[in-house]
Design an enzyme around this catalytic site. Sequence first.
Site, PDB file in Angstrom:
ATOM      1  N   GLU A  18     -11.632   2.878  -5.839  1.00  0.00           N
ATOM      2  CA  GLU A  18     -11.359   1.873  -4.796  1.00  0.00           C
ATOM      3  C   GLU A  18     -12.511   1.733  -3.805  1.00  0.00           C
ATOM      4  O   GLU A  18     -12.381   2.049  -2.616  1.00  0.00           O
ATOM      5  CB  GLU A  18     -10.045   2.212  -4.092  1.00  0.00           C
ATOM      6  CG  GLU A  18      -8.863   2.107  -5.034  1.00  0.00           C
ATOM      7  CD  GLU A  18      -7.520   2.340  -4.355  1.00  0.00           C
ATOM      8  OE1 GLU A  18      -7.492   2.964  -3.290  1.00  0.00           O
ATOM      9  OE2 GLU A  18      -6.510   1.878  -4.916  1.00  0.00           O
ATOM     10  N   GLU A  21      -3.440   1.291 -11.365  1.00  0.00           N
ATOM     11  CA  GLU A  21      -2.482   2.081 -10.584  1.00  0.00           C
ATOM     12  C   GLU A  21      -1.357   1.173 -10.117  1.00  0.00           C
ATOM     13  O   GLU A  21      -1.608   0.057  -9.666  1.00  0.00           O
ATOM     14  CB  GLU A  21      -3.127   2.656  -9.307  1.00  0.00           C
ATOM     15  CG  GLU A  21      -4.144   3.740  -9.491  1.00  0.00           C
ATOM     16  CD  GLU A  21      -4.692   4.230  -8.139  1.00  0.00           C
ATOM     17  OE1 GLU A  21      -4.005   4.079  -7.104  1.00  0.00           O
ATOM     18  OE2 GLU A  21      -5.818   4.728  -8.125  1.00  0.00           O
TER      19      GLU A  21
HETATM   20  C1  GAL Z   1      -4.606   4.370  -4.187  1.00  0.00           C
HETATM   21  C2  GAL Z   1      -5.602   5.454  -4.548  1.00  0.00           C
HETATM   22  C3  GAL Z   1      -4.901   6.674  -5.114  1.00  0.00           C
HETATM   23  C4  GAL Z   1      -3.723   7.038  -4.258  1.00  0.00           C
HETATM   24  C5  GAL Z   1      -2.799   5.857  -4.168  1.00  0.00           C
HETATM   25  C6  GAL Z   1      -1.551   6.097  -3.368  1.00  0.00           C
HETATM   26  O1  GAL Z   1      -5.105   3.499  -3.258  1.00  0.00           O
HETATM   27  O2  GAL Z   1      -6.541   5.006  -5.484  1.00  0.00           O
HETATM   28  O3  GAL Z   1      -5.823   7.724  -5.201  1.00  0.00           O
HETATM   29  O4  GAL Z   1      -4.179   7.398  -2.999  1.00  0.00           O
HETATM   30  O5  GAL Z   1      -3.486   4.803  -3.555  1.00  0.00           O
HETATM   31  O6  GAL Z   1      -0.757   4.946  -3.286  1.00  0.00           O
END
Ligand code: GAL
Length: 671
Positions: free
Chosen positions: A152, A308
């Site tokens: 990110e 994710e």
């Molecule tokens: C994302 C990040 C992850 C984790 C996740 C939690 O932004 O890439 O490592 O922190 O959020 O929602």
Amino acid sequence: MPGYPVLPEGLAYGGDYNPEQWPEEVWREDVRLMREAGVNLVTVGVFNWGLIEPREGEYDFSRLDRILDLLHSAGVHADLATPTSSPPMWFRRGYPGSRLVDREGHVLGGGSRHSFCPSSPDYAAASERIVAALAARYAGHPALAMWHVHNEYGWANAHCYCPASAEAFRAWLRDTYGDVGALNAAWGTTFWGLTYGSFEEVEPPVAAPVGVLTGLQLDFMRFSVDAHIACFRRERETIRRFSDLPVTTNFMIPNCKPMDYWRWAPEVDVVANDHYLDSARADPHIELAMAADLTRSVAGGRPWMLMEHSTGAVNWQPRNLAKRPGEMRRNTLAHVARGSDSAMFFQWRASRYGAEKFHSAMVPHAGTDSRIWRDVVALGADLRRLAGVRGARVTADVALVWDWESYWALELEWRPSADLRFRERIEAYYEALWREHVTVDFVHPSADLSPYRLVVAPSSYLLGEAPAKNLHRYVEAGGHLLVSYFSGIVDENDTIHPGPYPGALREVLGVAVEEFHPLRERETVVLGPSESSGSSGSCGTGAVGRIWSERVRLAGARAVREFADGPDAGHPAVTRHDLGAGTAWYVSTALDAEPGLRTLLTEVLDHAGVDRPRGLPDTLELVRRGDHLFLINHADAPVTVPGVTGTGVLDGAAYDGPATVPAGGVVVVRT
Ligand code: GAL
């Protein structure tokens, strides 16, 4: 460019896997459960820098070796991450010049991730070394399917104001402008006498007593995107010395305002995105659909990867709502419907430590005797059934204009109203189209618009001359354009286009705006039929506007609605301009969703000949991807969709006629 798809066997399913937080006996249980759920890809090593380089120049890959070997033995592929978003403690202590500095001049603390300056030469050198060591060691490892660079970019350290950043910014300005006179002209520095005598005099836009030159602010934002892209390129090129596998990084579309992903997209082999539901929204799945459509558009229509999302609650919102029964499945399948070839979660196993221990996971703290785990296993089975959708495209007749530079510029200080927010109108129009079951692409205003019957520009405050001409040519050639207020106002330097508003769009819209009349908070204006149209016109009866009113003069267009009250009573509120073979519509207030915006859009869609299903509830999500028709029911009651023919991919049923989608359920039919 390395080949795509990443996984030839079908859709990728899995998540971020952080086994380093667990003793090794848990790893064996992990891979057993991964197989049970049908997991075939996990992201490993995202935050491992301090573990694999415990002291500067000393490497210890033994744990990562064992993890990758174990994954390979279980038939699970690895998306191997470079760990550079979380520099080790020794780096922070040894290279204090690399620390992140905010706009107020605070040096931000460690004990966290993302706490470094993207322009730091020390960070560049250290990150390149660790990436080279990692790539050299694992390039040939059989578990590897792809590379996941960093994590990110720009999420927490988008803009750094330290001396190294200031120096890099000045170098960027020299490259961009050549001489300081060109910079002065672009930024309009005769204003307040803020003229620069040399590049050395330029500072980043740190906190100042009052409004800072907006051209300076925009260029600093552009520079910062380039600074992060330079970090990515450095890592990508280092990996390329050892490996031909696809390289990506996880974007945060649309929730990372500082990153201009139109500029990022050509850098990656496959676009990957992270998306989390905003629990505070009434219908968060509509924002999810928007994120997925924007991600697909950033990917140029090619399949992309959902890198994710969450099985349940996140841990960073004020109130972290668990997903309701069926919601995770609807969310995942909506991403797949809109072009994702993967369904990845943060995270595999819920963590016990640190900042994210209340974040959901595929294996929750409750273990496998839990709804989440049962749903994870069932989702794995759904995704296997959907393997045939991999690689298929989504097509759209309608495009929404989205430009990150306009997002930045609109939300700088001292605009006519604090209620002018870039996403406010985009989301309003997106939602109205979603409820009409219209799939949309997003476009940059200078993109090729010829594939679309209708282009909507809900928030194009910043619009250069060339993109404005692009919209003009599109209409003349037979396109249909719908523009909302406060668009086409400034050029790329935030300088007002000459003449009456909306300078860049005056001709195509056939209107001139004499004066803005922003409304008070919660004030509304009512729209009525226009005298010249003589009909009830667009927006139906009872259309209400908020935020904005303005004095529109017709200059070729005709009024289809007028303001019935407010500062512009009796003057045009919605106009239509037939130009060449097309039509350009203009809306000069923030129409409420119902009935105003919905009714207007129906009329514009019909006029543009946009084909769409009729008579379905506006809680049903309907998307076609290749020969797969996705029907996602977000309501608490079943819905019947007429005229569905084909094979049910998830349920194996034969459909020929009306298809019933259960309450909260999903039906996918291969037609
Ligand atoms: C994302 C990040 C992850 C984790 C996740 C939690 O932004 O890439 O490592 O922190 O959020 O929602």
